[in-house]
Design an enzyme around this catalytic site. Structure first.
Site, PDB file in Angstrom:
ATOM      1  N   GLY A  11      14.461 -16.259  -4.129  1.00 19.16           N
ATOM      2  CA  GLY A  11      14.691 -17.207  -3.027  1.00 19.16           C
ATOM      3  C   GLY A  11      13.431 -18.007  -2.771  1.00 19.16           C
ATOM      4  O   GLY A  11      12.341 -17.447  -2.702  1.00 19.16           O
ATOM      5  N   ARG A  72      17.470 -16.885  -9.804  1.00 16.46           N
ATOM      6  CA  ARG A  72      17.553 -15.440  -9.986  1.00 16.46           C
ATOM      7  C   ARG A  72      18.097 -15.256 -11.402  1.00 16.46           C
ATOM      8  O   ARG A  72      19.027 -15.953 -11.797  1.00 16.46           O
ATOM      9  CB  ARG A  72      18.471 -14.823  -8.936  1.00 16.46           C
ATOM     10  N   ASP A 103      10.356  -9.326  -3.992  1.00 17.75           N
ATOM     11  CA  ASP A 103      10.449  -8.013  -4.629  1.00 17.75           C
ATOM     12  C   ASP A 103      10.989  -8.067  -6.071  1.00 17.75           C
ATOM     13  O   ASP A 103      10.386  -7.522  -6.995  1.00 17.75           O
ATOM     14  CB  ASP A 103      11.344  -7.130  -3.736  1.00 17.75           C
ATOM     15  N   SER A 105      11.113 -10.529  -8.152  1.00 17.30           N
ATOM     16  CA  SER A 105      10.188 -11.261  -9.028  1.00 17.30           C
ATOM     17  C   SER A 105       9.013 -10.367  -9.403  1.00 17.30           C
ATOM     18  O   SER A 105       8.529 -10.383 -10.542  1.00 17.30           O
ATOM     19  CB  SER A 105       9.661 -12.503  -8.304  1.00 17.30           C
ATOM     20  N   THR A 125       8.191 -15.167   0.126  1.00 13.03           N
ATOM     21  CA  THR A 125       9.534 -14.918   0.655  1.00 13.03           C
ATOM     22  C   THR A 125       9.493 -15.035   2.171  1.00 13.03           C
ATOM     23  O   THR A 125       8.532 -14.578   2.799  1.00 13.03           O
ATOM     24  CB  THR A 125      10.079 -13.524   0.265  1.00 13.03           C
ATOM     25  N   ASP A 127      11.176 -13.401   4.086  1.00 18.31           N
ATOM     26  CA  ASP A 127      11.548 -12.115   4.685  1.00 18.31           C
ATOM     27  C   ASP A 127      10.363 -11.281   5.165  1.00 18.31           C
ATOM     28  O   ASP A 127      10.535 -10.347   5.952  1.00 18.31           O
ATOM     29  CB  ASP A 127      12.366 -11.286   3.692  1.00 18.31           C
ATOM     30  N   ASP A 129       8.749  -9.032   3.586  1.00 21.34           N
ATOM     31  CA  ASP A 129       9.106  -7.636   3.316  1.00 21.34           C
ATOM     32  C   ASP A 129       8.409  -7.050   2.090  1.00 21.34           C
ATOM     33  O   ASP A 129       8.964  -6.197   1.414  1.00 21.34           O
ATOM     34  CB  ASP A 129      10.630  -7.513   3.163  1.00 21.34           C
ATOM     35  N   ARG A 171      17.967  -9.642   4.643  1.00 21.80           N
ATOM     36  CA  ARG A 171      18.949  -8.709   4.107  1.00 21.80           C
ATOM     37  C   ARG A 171      18.553  -7.273   4.421  1.00 21.80           C
ATOM     38  O   ARG A 171      19.336  -6.492   4.911  1.00 21.80           O
ATOM     39  CB  ARG A 171      19.031  -8.899   2.593  1.00 21.80           C
ATOM     40  N   ARG A 252      15.056 -21.561   5.070  1.00 20.05           N
ATOM     41  CA  ARG A 252      14.242 -21.525   3.852  1.00 20.05           C
ATOM     42  C   ARG A 252      13.576 -22.867   3.549  1.00 20.05           C
ATOM     43  O   ARG A 252      12.760 -22.957   2.623  1.00 20.05           O
ATOM     44  CB  ARG A 252      15.111 -21.093   2.662  1.00 20.05           C
TER      45      ARG A 252
HETATM   46  O1  F6P Z   1      15.069 -13.210  -0.008  1.00 22.37           O
HETATM   47  C1  F6P Z   1      15.115 -14.247   0.899  1.00 22.37           C
HETATM   48  C2  F6P Z   1      16.490 -14.492   1.400  1.00 22.37           C
HETATM   49  O2  F6P Z   1      16.335 -15.660   2.116  1.00 22.37           O
HETATM   50  C3  F6P Z   1      17.175 -13.403   2.223  1.00 22.37           C
HETATM   51  O3  F6P Z   1      16.727 -13.334   3.558  1.00 22.37           O
HETATM   52  C4  F6P Z   1      18.619 -13.820   2.117  1.00 22.37           C
HETATM   53  O4  F6P Z   1      19.463 -12.744   2.359  1.00 22.37           O
HETATM   54  C5  F6P Z   1      18.695 -14.284   0.703  1.00 22.37           C
HETATM   55  O5  F6P Z   1      17.413 -14.771   0.369  1.00 22.37           O
HETATM   56  C6  F6P Z   1      19.736 -15.337   0.422  1.00 22.37           C
HETATM   57  O6  F6P Z   1      19.717 -15.627  -0.932  1.00 22.37           O
HETATM   58  P1  F6P Z   1      20.573 -16.766  -1.647  1.00 22.37           P
HETATM   59  O7  F6P Z   1      19.917 -18.065  -1.372  1.00 22.37           O
HETATM   60  O8  F6P Z   1      20.513 -16.405  -3.091  1.00 22.37           O
HETATM   61  O9  F6P Z   1      21.933 -16.715  -1.062  1.00 22.37           O
END
Ligand code: F6P
Length: 319
Positions: A11, A72, A103, A105, A125, A127, A129, A171, A252
């Site tokens: 992400g 991804r 994580d 990556s 990220t 997050d 996290d 998440r 984002r």
């Molecule tokens: O890992 C960052 C994140 O923004 C999470 O908080 C979220 O659940 C996820 O990516 C969403 O991913 P995608 O853009 O692949 O739907």
């Protein structure tokens, strides 16, 4: 070390561009050549890369998203995919790789390091996290985006005397929800790290309204449940009417904050220094205001104890 690669993966997060810029410029300053790899690990497998010069990273420090694109990549999880990636790196004369991401990556870059190809990770990220760093790139920008949204929602919540549920990203981690909830004065914050107690939440909403509180903001981290799901629980349990706002991918995007740009610059430069020193399997981070590098395996240790003090404070300040 003569030529290094850089890619962004997973992400995206505001500040990734600023980190790419820092990697490129610091590496060139140190006499290295830099190859930008497009579309994360998929681009690496497919050989989508080009040399980046000083000018190629001009005018990006302030931009959200990532100039290198992100993806991804399920193929990279296989041994075959990893072998293809290493062949591409060798074919392009790349001796070390900087991976900017979260994580997943990091896990990919660790596989490459274990196969003898040195990689360094920069935490990118929203997050926040990644164990071992106090902050990840993008967290501060996303936090400010969420706060701005809460402020706006509060305006209409006040006018209509309503309870609002705001669903935020995260998440597996509640940092964004918790920090934004505290900064936005939310009455209730629901995060994966703390078990949900519906009776207590209903009780707080009811006693608030009995004291004359006209509106209420509830922040729900998506990892616990969706805003819609939580709204229907409140309706079923206590007949409480709500409105739901899902902030989604707005969180984002956007121009990185000053803090994220500075962190990105520090992290990017440090990553280059670590590779020049010949070290792979390292993660870059900030601990107690110090930029550090540490064993990337520590970034996979999810057993860090959750600090309840901030969560507790959010409750104390929002009675
Ligand atoms: O890992 C960052 C994140 O923004 C999470 O908080 C979220 O659940 C996820 O990516 C969403 O991913 P995608 O853009 O692949 O739907």
């Amino acid at each position: 070390m003569k030529r290094i690669g850089v890619l962004t993966s997973g992400g995206d997060a505001p500040g990734m561009n600023a980190a790419v810029r820092a990697v490129v410029r610091k590496a060139i300053y140190e006499g290295l050549e830099v190859v930008g790899i497009f579309h994360g690990y998929q681009g690496l497998i497919d050989g989508k890369m080009e040399v980046l010069d000083l000018g190629s990273v001009g005018d990006i420090i302030q931009r959200g998203g990532t100039k290198l694109f992100s993806a991804r990549c399920p193929e990279f999880r296989t041994e075959e995919g990893q072998q293809k990636a290493i062949e591409q790196l060798k074919a392009h004369g790349i001796d070390g790789l900087v991976v900017i991401g979260g994580d997943g990556s990091y896990r990919g870059s660790m596989k490459l390091t274990e196969s003898g190809f040195p990689c360094v990770g920069i935490p990118g990220t929203i997050d926040n996290d990644i164990p071992g760093t106090d902050y990840t790139l993008g967290f501060d920008t996303a936090l400010n985006t969420v706060i701005e949204s809460i402020d706006k929602i509060r305006d209409t919540a006040t006018s209509h005397e309503r309870t609002f549920i705001v669903e935020v990203m995260g998440r597996d981690a509640g940092d964004l929800a918790l920090w934004a909830g505290l900064a936005g004065g939310a009455e209730t914050i629901i995060i994966p790290e703390v078990e949900i107690n519906m009776d207590e939440i209903v009780e707080r909403l009811k006693s608030g309204s009995e004291r004359g509180k006209k509106h209420s903001i509830i922040i729900v981290a998506e990892g616990v449940m969706s805003g819609a799901e939580f709204a229907s629980k409140l309706k079923d349990l206590a007949d409480i009417e709500t409105r739901v706002s899902v902030l989604g991918h707005i969180q984002r995007g956007g121009s990185p904050t000053g803090r994220d740009r500075v962190l990105a610059s520090l992290f990017g430069a440090k990553a280059v220094e670590v590779l020049i020193a010949g070290n792979g399997g390292r993660a870059i981070g900030i601990q107690n205001h110090q930029v550090v590098d540490y064993d990337m395996n520590e970034a996979f240790d999810n057993h860090e104890e959750f600090d309840m003090s901030m969560y507790q404070l959010s409750k104390e300040l929002s009675i």
